[in-house]
Design an enzyme around this catalytic site. Sequence first.
Site, short mmCIF file in Angstrom:
data_model
loop_
_atom_site.label_atom_id
_atom_site.label_comp_id
_atom_site.label_asym_id
_atom_site.label_seq_id
_atom_site.Cartn_x
_atom_site.Cartn_y
_atom_site.Cartn_z
CG HIS A 1 -25.35 8.18 11.24
ND1 HIS A 1 -25.53 6.85 11.56
CD2 HIS A 1 -24.26 8.59 11.94
CE1 HIS A 1 -24.59 6.49 12.43
NE2 HIS A 1 -23.81 7.53 12.67
CD GLU A 2 -23.26 12.36 12.90
OE1 GLU A 2 -23.29 12.42 14.15
OE2 GLU A 2 -22.52 11.59 12.29
CG HIS B 1 -25.50 9.41 16.74
ND1 HIS B 1 -25.36 8.14 17.22
CD2 HIS B 1 -24.76 9.47 15.60
CE1 HIS B 1 -24.57 7.45 16.42
NE2 HIS B 1 -24.19 8.24 15.43
#
Length: 186
Positions: free
Chosen positions: A141-142, A145
């Site tokens: 998820h990071e 980004h």
Amino acid sequence: TPGRLVEQHREAHRGGAGFVVVVALVGMAVGLLVGNGPVFTLVALVFSGLFAFASYWKADAIALRVSRARPADPGEYARLHNLVEGLCIAGGLPKPRVYIIDDPAPNAFATGRNPNHAAIAVTTGLLDLLNRVELEGVVAHELSHIRNYDILVSTLAVTMVGAVALMTDLAIRMMWWNGGRVARRG
């Protein structure tokens, strides 16, 4: 695709320019309130430009320092480094710098201006709480980004909101003291 990533990068820069314009408009409004419209607008424009410049180049270091993150030792945190490296290979991203935050709360964040200058910070609480598959989901998820340049837009947004907060606080204080427009006795 490379074309999509270039367009996302351009979009992030347009967003940064938009934030500078918003801060300048807030500065103009504050200037009208305190009686120095054009001067305060110019000050706000310079102020927002400096904030945008500083946030673009140094926000990752500031975010990591504020959160008391330290570089993750590759020997001590080999599991985390291997996981990040595997996900980066799968996603076609350069490996970001990996940091640890000594905090029992489970949390993670990504910071930086682009994929080549990015960092991921993970708390010790998150490492203790999650198994490998769950941790892989959080790190992925990071990394998303980072890949989508969300970190640049978020960084600029936070910085510009801080600039607006500082200007409005200054305006309130100036209005409290009459903005210097009317002389007071005593």
